[in-house]
Write an enzyme that holds these catalytic residues in place. Structure first.
Site, PDB file in Angstrom:
ATOM      1  N   HIS A  80      31.227  32.436  48.615  1.00 21.29           N
ATOM      2  CA  HIS A  80      31.810  33.596  47.941  1.00 21.29           C
ATOM      3  C   HIS A  80      30.819  34.760  47.858  1.00 21.29           C
ATOM      4  O   HIS A  80      31.221  35.917  47.703  1.00 21.29           O
ATOM      5  CB  HIS A  80      32.270  33.209  46.534  1.00 21.29           C
ATOM      6  CG  HIS A  80      33.086  34.262  45.851  1.00 21.29           C
ATOM      7  ND1 HIS A  80      34.403  34.500  46.184  1.00 21.29           N
ATOM      8  CD2 HIS A  80      32.763  35.160  44.877  1.00 21.29           C
ATOM      9  CE1 HIS A  80      34.869  35.485  45.427  1.00 21.29           C
ATOM     10  NE2 HIS A  80      33.896  35.901  44.624  1.00 21.29           N
ATOM     11  N   HIS A  86      42.097  43.734  43.422  1.00 26.18           N
ATOM     12  CA  HIS A  86      42.046  43.612  41.967  1.00 26.18           C
ATOM     13  C   HIS A  86      42.943  44.660  41.329  1.00 26.18           C
ATOM     14  O   HIS A  86      42.986  45.811  41.765  1.00 26.18           O
ATOM     15  CB  HIS A  86      40.611  43.810  41.451  1.00 26.18           C
ATOM     16  CG  HIS A  86      39.742  42.608  41.627  1.00 26.18           C
ATOM     17  ND1 HIS A  86      39.911  41.448  40.909  1.00 26.18           N
ATOM     18  CD2 HIS A  86      38.695  42.377  42.467  1.00 26.18           C
ATOM     19  CE1 HIS A  86      39.003  40.561  41.276  1.00 26.18           C
ATOM     20  NE2 HIS A  86      38.256  41.100  42.224  1.00 26.18           N
TER      21      HIS A  86
END
Length: 387
Positions: A314, A340
């Protein structure tokens, strides 16, 4: 009537003196059930005051059935998780883990109404003292607070005992960032079928699950755009599960830099099956990628071969988002690219790196030097007036 007991009549409720000399208060609730106060009182005045307050609660519609809060947290919490609408599988898994491992051992056999502020404070400190990570403790605290908030809404308790300021905030350590050279060094040493995976995780900022669920039809090589529609994740007890992205904003189109397009084109030709719905990234057996297997068999070896420190996959996404921010992407640009719906995560990447700070300082230095070399209006006037 026994001379050892005294009773007192009043408009609401009743008080009587017990053989011990203490006073008991009783009242009839809105449900018609006759109930005693949860404790006895040293004086009749104290008992009268308690009944006056209880009557005010009833008149103001603030009364809560004291028996309602007797449900155990172990049951109420499990029902709370089961009844949450539209929870993602990974979220259900996380809640279950936190509940079983960090809430139930302390509060499981306690009635909801028995959980008070001091117990919550001791529970949190005990977890931290035991070495549970601050991030996990914050998640567990937020879960307990959410459950108790619902208990307040359900009129089981009057007040949420989770009142520790800042306890639910996660203060994660700064994630490592690779340089562009390190990213390509990693891509050079990893097995060929995973080279494009490394580059897209970094320069397109896709999550593992989004990459694992990517299909051939999701990549438009003419425009250099990848479409994120779903993700493929592993859920305990269910195996691989296709789900929507983490939020509605997660369904997005991401433009990729031309630097990696040839690598993606080669990958599609060499490793991806021809069907439009074929997975872009697959293992040697042509099956879908599994995070655990990849980390164990591929990722650790690639890091060692590239002579890089132990980082998470990640962190490639974190690296790419930081590079995008340093390239001038606005908060809104980063939100769209990252998928997001909130600016909170995007703002993380707006922090200045040491390299960027040096670049700004150098530019300020250059600006100041050029300004000094150019005479100001006052200096020009003084020079003009000199004989």
């Amino acid at each position: 009537m026994s001379k050892n007991k005294k009773t007192s009549k009043r408009r609401f409720g009743r008080v009587r003196q017990l053989p011990s000399g203490r006073w008991q208060a009783r009242y009839s609730g809105p449900d018609g059930v006759d109930r005693p106060a949860p404790e006895t009182f040293a004086t009749k005045t104290d008992a009268d005051i308690w009944l006056t307050k209880k009557e005010a609660e009833i008149l103001n519609d603030d009364w809560i059935d004291p028996d309602a809060g007797k449900i155990l947290l172990s049951k109420y919490g499990r029902d709370w998780i089961d009844e949450r609408p539209n929870l993602r599988p990974r979220t259900v898994e996380l809640y279950g883990y936190l509940f079983r491992n960090h809430l139930v051992p302390t509060f499981g056999e306690r009635a909801i109404a028995e959980i008070k502020d001091p117990q919550v404070r001791r529970w949190r400190k005990t977890l931290l003292d035991a070495g549970v990570s601050a991030v996990t403790v914050a998640k567990a605290y937020r879960l307990l607070k959410a459950i108790m908030t619902t208990a307040v809404d359900d009129l089981l308790i009057k007040r949420n005992p989770c009142r520790i300021k800042g306890a639910g905030q996660e203060k994660s350590p700064e994630r490592p960032i690779l340089s562009v050279a390190q990213v390509f060094r990693l891509a050079d040493v990893v097995e060929g079928r995973y080279r494009a995976l490394i580059l897209m995780a970094t320069f397109a900022g896709l999550r593992w699950g989004e990459l694992a669920g990517l299909q051939r039809q999701d990549i438009d090589m003419e425009t250099g755009v990848v479409r994120v529609r779903r993700q493929l994740i592993t859920v305990t007890g269910q195996g691989l599960v296709y789900t929507d992205p983490k939020s509605e904003a997660g369904k997005r189109m991401v433009a990729m830099p031309g630097l990696i397009l040839d690598d993606i084109r080669d990958h599609l030709k060499d490793f991806t099956l021809e069907a439009d719905d074929a997975l872009v990234f697959i293992g040697p057996d042509n099956g879908p990628l599994r995070n655990v297997n990849f980390n164990r068999r591929v990722w650790s070896k690639a890091l060692a071969d590239a002579e890089l420190p132990k980082i998470h996959f990640h962190d490639l996404r974190h690296t790419g988002n930081t590079l995008a921010a340093n390239a001038g992407a606005s908060t809104r640009d980063l939100m769209k690219r990252m998928g997001h719906s909130s600016s909170r995560a995007a703002l993380i990447y707006q922090h200045s790196t040491d390299e960027r700070q040096r670049e700004i300082a150098d530019k300020l230095d250059d600006l100041a030097r050029r300004a000094q070399e150019k005479p100001s209006g006052t200096q020009r006037a003084r020079k003009k007036n000199q004989p």
